[in-house]
Design a protein around this motif. Structure first.
Motif, short mmCIF file in Angstrom:
data_model
loop_
_atom_site.label_atom_id
_atom_site.label_comp_id
_atom_site.label_asym_id
_atom_site.label_seq_id
_atom_site.Cartn_x
_atom_site.Cartn_y
_atom_site.Cartn_z
N GLN A 41 0.85 -1.20 0.00
CA GLN A 41 0.00 0.00 0.00
C GLN A 41 0.89 1.25 0.00
OE1 GLN A 41 -2.52 0.62 3.62
NE2 GLN A 41 -4.13 0.04 2.21
N GLU A 64 -4.48 3.00 -13.56
CA GLU A 64 -3.66 2.50 -12.45
C GLU A 64 -3.43 1.01 -12.66
OE1 GLU A 64 -5.26 2.35 -8.39
OE2 GLU A 64 -3.27 2.84 -7.68
N MET A 67 -4.01 -2.17 -8.40
CA MET A 67 -4.88 -1.45 -7.48
C MET A 67 -4.71 -1.91 -6.03
SD MET A 67 -9.03 -1.74 -7.52
CE MET A 67 -9.10 -3.49 -7.15
N GLU A 89 -6.34 -5.01 -11.90
CA GLU A 89 -5.96 -5.82 -10.75
C GLU A 89 -6.21 -7.28 -11.10
OE1 GLU A 89 -4.37 -5.09 -7.74
OE2 GLU A 89 -4.45 -7.25 -7.74
N ILE A 90 -5.46 -8.19 -10.49
CA ILE A 90 -5.72 -9.61 -10.72
C ILE A 90 -6.09 -10.36 -9.45
CG2 ILE A 90 -4.42 -10.00 -12.85
CD1 ILE A 90 -2.11 -11.00 -11.10
N GLY A 116 -8.10 -8.76 -14.27
CA GLY A 116 -7.38 -9.52 -15.29
C GLY A 116 -5.98 -8.98 -15.45
N PRO A 117 -5.13 -9.71 -16.20
CA PRO A 117 -3.76 -9.27 -16.40
C PRO A 117 -3.71 -7.89 -17.09
CG PRO A 117 -4.08 -11.51 -17.20
CD PRO A 117 -5.43 -10.97 -16.88
N ALA A 118 -2.91 -7.00 -16.52
CA ALA A 118 -2.92 -5.62 -17.00
C ALA A 118 -2.53 -5.49 -18.47
CB ALA A 118 -1.99 -4.79 -16.13
N ASP A 137 3.20 -6.14 -10.92
CA ASP A 137 4.35 -7.06 -10.93
C ASP A 137 5.57 -6.41 -11.59
OD1 ASP A 137 2.55 -7.14 -13.11
OD2 ASP A 137 3.52 -8.93 -13.90
C1 SAM Z 1 2.12 -2.97 -5.03
S1 SAM Z 1 0.48 -3.55 -5.14
C2 SAM Z 1 -0.42 -2.09 -5.52
C3 SAM Z 1 -0.59 -1.20 -4.32
C4 SAM Z 1 -1.62 -0.11 -4.50
N1 SAM Z 1 -1.19 0.87 -5.48
C5 SAM Z 1 -1.94 0.55 -3.17
O1 SAM Z 1 -1.48 1.66 -2.91
O2 SAM Z 1 -2.63 -0.04 -2.34
C6 SAM Z 1 0.53 -4.46 -6.65
C7 SAM Z 1 -0.78 -5.06 -7.11
O3 SAM Z 1 -0.63 -5.46 -8.47
C8 SAM Z 1 -1.41 -6.60 -8.70
N2 SAM Z 1 -0.91 -7.31 -9.88
C9 SAM Z 1 0.17 -8.12 -9.97
N3 SAM Z 1 0.31 -8.58 -11.23
C10 SAM Z 1 -0.69 -8.01 -11.96
C11 SAM Z 1 -1.07 -8.09 -13.33
N4 SAM Z 1 -0.38 -8.83 -14.20
N5 SAM Z 1 -2.14 -7.39 -13.74
C12 SAM Z 1 -2.85 -6.63 -12.87
N6 SAM Z 1 -2.53 -6.50 -11.55
C13 SAM Z 1 -1.47 -7.19 -11.11
C14 SAM Z 1 -1.24 -7.41 -7.40
O4 SAM Z 1 -2.30 -8.31 -7.23
C15 SAM Z 1 -1.20 -6.30 -6.34
O5 SAM Z 1 -2.46 -6.12 -5.74
#
Ligand code: SAM
Length: 211
Positions: A41, A64, A67, A89-90, A116-118, A137
């Motif tokens: 976070q 973003e 999320m 987000e995934i 889903g995958p970004a 990621d």
């Molecule tokens: C560092 S956290 C984000 C923190 C957020 N910005 C906050 O302040 O609370 C990273 C997030 O990216 C998501 N994530 C990882 N790989 C992803 C992908 N391929 N596509 C979308 N989201 C992904 C993870 O599930 C995780 O919740």
């Protein structure tokens, strides 16, 4: 995540930043109680900085990538006008928490979640985007940058989080370390942008797309 700033100085900065509302406090506390990597976070100072950037560039459309439980999402949404916004987000556990807090927020109508995958989500998007916040990621950071770049308007911002990676950029070892260094080099060497690498929290890279 290591902190680069002396704890007392960091606390002073925290205490002299627009404070959290009760909604953010509860979201933060629940995230730390139930999620396995709550330090992902962004926290108050970076969150308020993101909100300030949204205001300064009059952003309407933000992407973003990452999320999590929605702390940074809500911060940026505060400064948005009534329309715009999309988040990738995934993790459905994080999504469920985020949705509960979004439902309580006066800014909830500005938020659209795309699960889903970004990289797949970005393929479906059309621009122009005013701001992209990359915080998912680490191995895909450079891919996210290249994929979203054509969608960003001239004068728009691409922001990468965790670009100092607890200092591991100095002596990178594993895949994540190398991916962050490669991303930092990519932005630093890209003639299409002006960039600055900030020591806010775990490092933030700001790239402004030249007009
Ligand atoms: C560092 S956290 C984000 C923190 C957020 N910005 C906050 O302040 O609370 C990273 C997030 O990216 C998501 N994530 C990882 N790989 C992803 C992908 N391929 N596509 C979308 N989201 C992904 C993870 O599930 C995780 O919740």
């Amino acid at each position: 995540m290591d902190n680069f700033i002396d704890a007392a100085v960091e606390q002073f900065a925290h205490d002299h930043t627009e404070p959290e509302t009760d909604l953010y406090r509860r979201l933060r506390e629940e995230t730390y109680r139930v999620m396995s990597s709550p330090q992902m976070q962004v926290g108050l100072i970076e969150g308020r900085f993101l909100k300030m950037l949204v205001r300064l560039i009059d952003a309407r459309n933000i992407l973003e990538i990452g999320m999590f439980t929605g702390y940074s999402t809500l911060m940026m949404a505060e400064a948005l006008p009534a329309d715009g916004r999309l988040i990738c987000e995934i993790d459905s556990k994080a999504e469920a928490i985020a949705r509960r807090y979004f439902a309580e927020s006066p800014d909830r109508h500005k938020i659209t979640i795309q699960m889903g995958p970004a990289l797949e989500t970005i393929k479906m998007l059309s621009g122009p985007l005013d701001l992209v916040f990359i915080d998912a990621d680490k191995v895909n950071y450079s891919n996210y940058y290249e994929a979203c770049f054509p969608l960003v308007r001239p004068g728009g911002l691409i922001i990468g989080d965790n670009v100092l990676w607890s200092g591991k950029v100095i002596d990178p070892k594993d895949d994540n370390d190398h991916a962050i260094v490669a991303f930092d080099r990519l932005m630093q060497s890209d003639p299409r942008v002006e960039n600055v690498c900030l020591t806010v929290r775990d490092g933030m890279m700001l790239a402004w797309k030249r007009v």
